[in-house]
Scaffold this active site. Structure first.
Site, PDB file in Angstrom:
ATOM      1  N   LEU A 130       0.856  -1.180   0.000  1.00  0.00           N
ATOM      2  CA  LEU A 130       0.000   0.000   0.000  1.00  0.00           C
ATOM      3  C   LEU A 130       0.897   1.237   0.000  1.00  0.00           C
ATOM      4  O   LEU A 130       1.982   1.221   0.585  1.00  0.00           O
ATOM      5  CB  LEU A 130      -0.907   0.030   1.239  1.00  0.00           C
ATOM      6  CG  LEU A 130      -1.986  -1.060   1.355  1.00  0.00           C
ATOM      7  CD1 LEU A 130      -2.701  -0.929   2.692  1.00  0.00           C
ATOM      8  CD2 LEU A 130      -2.970  -0.987   0.199  1.00  0.00           C
ATOM      9  N   ASP A 131       0.433   2.298  -0.638  1.00  0.00           N
ATOM     10  CA  ASP A 131       1.157   3.575  -0.578  1.00  0.00           C
ATOM     11  C   ASP A 131       1.262   4.029   0.872  1.00  0.00           C
ATOM     12  O   ASP A 131       0.454   3.655   1.723  1.00  0.00           O
ATOM     13  CB  ASP A 131       0.423   4.645  -1.391  1.00  0.00           C
ATOM     14  CG  ASP A 131       0.517   4.418  -2.888  1.00  0.00           C
ATOM     15  OD1 ASP A 131       1.361   3.625  -3.319  1.00  0.00           O
ATOM     16  OD2 ASP A 131      -0.280   5.039  -3.624  1.00  0.00           O
ATOM     17  N   ARG A 132       2.242   4.884   1.148  1.00  0.00           N
ATOM     18  CA  ARG A 132       2.502   5.336   2.515  1.00  0.00           C
ATOM     19  C   ARG A 132       1.256   5.913   3.181  1.00  0.00           C
ATOM     20  O   ARG A 132       0.971   5.622   4.344  1.00  0.00           O
ATOM     21  CB  ARG A 132       3.629   6.378   2.508  1.00  0.00           C
ATOM     22  CG  ARG A 132       3.998   6.899   3.894  1.00  0.00           C
ATOM     23  CD  ARG A 132       5.207   7.809   3.832  1.00  0.00           C
ATOM     24  NE  ARG A 132       4.927   9.015   3.065  1.00  0.00           N
ATOM     25  CZ  ARG A 132       4.408  10.120   3.588  1.00  0.00           C
ATOM     26  NH1 ARG A 132       4.117  10.169   4.879  1.00  0.00           N
ATOM     27  NH2 ARG A 132       4.192  11.166   2.830  1.00  0.00           N
ATOM     28  N   THR A 134      -1.904   5.463   2.290  1.00  0.00           N
ATOM     29  CA  THR A 134      -3.093   4.616   2.192  1.00  0.00           C
ATOM     30  C   THR A 134      -3.094   3.667   3.384  1.00  0.00           C
ATOM     31  O   THR A 134      -2.072   3.069   3.715  1.00  0.00           O
ATOM     32  CB  THR A 134      -3.084   3.804   0.885  1.00  0.00           C
ATOM     33  OG1 THR A 134      -3.104   4.703  -0.222  1.00  0.00           O
ATOM     34  CG2 THR A 134      -4.291   2.880   0.801  1.00  0.00           C
TER      35      THR A 134
END
Length: 300
Positions: A130-132, A134
């Site tokens: 997951l993106d930072r 998210t």
């Protein structure tokens, strides 16, 4: 780690194990790093010819953790764990893997957890990143063989993830919709992406769960996994995510990170032969925004 199978055809061991997603590299690891292949309790090599009904056992050597990955202790939110898989609820603001800018990441935290639990296998296998900024469910494999089995599901697109997002825009938004638009790297940035002819095929489905004027809570399913896909697609249709200033999202509605949360994860556990469906509740910062919008609506 030990796994057992019953031969159902008259073939070489390596051919039989390939059906069970034991790769050539894993066979090499078994052969050269202290593992073993047994047939009816007797050690054999990978070219041994099996009879139907033979009991095949593989012993996979332990995986040492990467020395370059620092163990950092941090309380984790465990959603699911067995001998093969680990699912965590990642908070916003934490990167998945280390980089020049990030060292306190989920990978660092999981390595420390494995060490503290005394697990034989201590390599960190991230299956779904997951993106930072998210939040939500992240899937880890606890050994290389489990990772290989999940990679097959990733290739077949049978691992399903769903996301909550808060989006904002002018105009009418269909209650359910499909966004099919190719995504390419932005010519002026190494970070951002954009919808562009010649980009990679990208498909996103969504359903509106609630609307508060210009702001909507949507449930999203990805059919492809392009970088920043959800953020790019919703910005493209004029409804960027709240808090996502990189793609034109509002920073004035009570949330300052991209309002994206992986709330649902479904995958097949090949070891238990059961499908797992896991859920994460809507995060507190989402709920705060929704509560404030409901209160404003109620005051009118």
């Amino acid at each position: 780690m030990r796994f057992e199978f019953i031969a159902d055809e008259h073939v070489k061991i390596k051919t039989f194990l390939k059906k069970h997603e034991v790769s050539k590299s894993l066979l090499a690891k078994i052969k050269f790093r202290g593992g073993a292949i047994l047939v009816n309790g007797v050690e054999q090599n990978a070219t041994y010819l099996l009879d139907i009904g033979d009991e095949v056992t593989i012993h996979i050597p332990a995986e040492l953790g990467f020395e370059t990955l620092e163990a950092v202790r941090k309380k984790l939110i465990l959603v699911y764990e067995d001998d093969h898989f680990l699912v965590l609820d990642k908070p916003a603001g934490v990167a998945s893997i280390p980089s020049v800018n990030h060292s306190n990441t989920m990978a660092n935290f999981v390595k420390a957890y494995y060490i503290d639990q005394g697990y034989e296998n201590q390599q960190v296998h991230i299956v779904t990143r997951l993106d930072r900024d998210t939040s939500g469910l992240m899937l880890f494999a606890k050994h290389g063989y489990a990772h290989a089995r999940l990679d097959k599901q990733l290739q077949k697109k049978t691992i399903a993830k769903r996301y909550f997002a808060l989006i904002k825009g002018e105009g009418e938004l269909e209650r359910e919709g499909e966004i099919i638009a190719p995504i390419a790297r932005d010519e002026d940035s190494i970070i951002t992406r954009r919808v562009a002819k010649g980009g990679k095929y990208a498909h996103t489905s969504y359903k509106v769960l609630a609307s508060f004027g210009k702001i909507h809570l949507v449930d999203i399913q990805l059919h492809t996994g392009r970088t920043h896909q959800i953020r790019v697609h919703f910005s493209h249709i004029g409804f960027p995510l709240l808090g996502d200033d990189l793609y034109g999202g509002s920073m004035e509605d009570g949330i300052t990170r991209q309002a994206l949360h992986c709330h649902s994860l479904t995958f097949y556990n090949a070891f238990s032969e059961k499908e797992l469906h896991l859920e994460s509740p809507i995060p507190s910062d989402f709920q705060s925004v929704i509560d404030s919008l409901v209160n404003i609506k109620g005051d009118k």
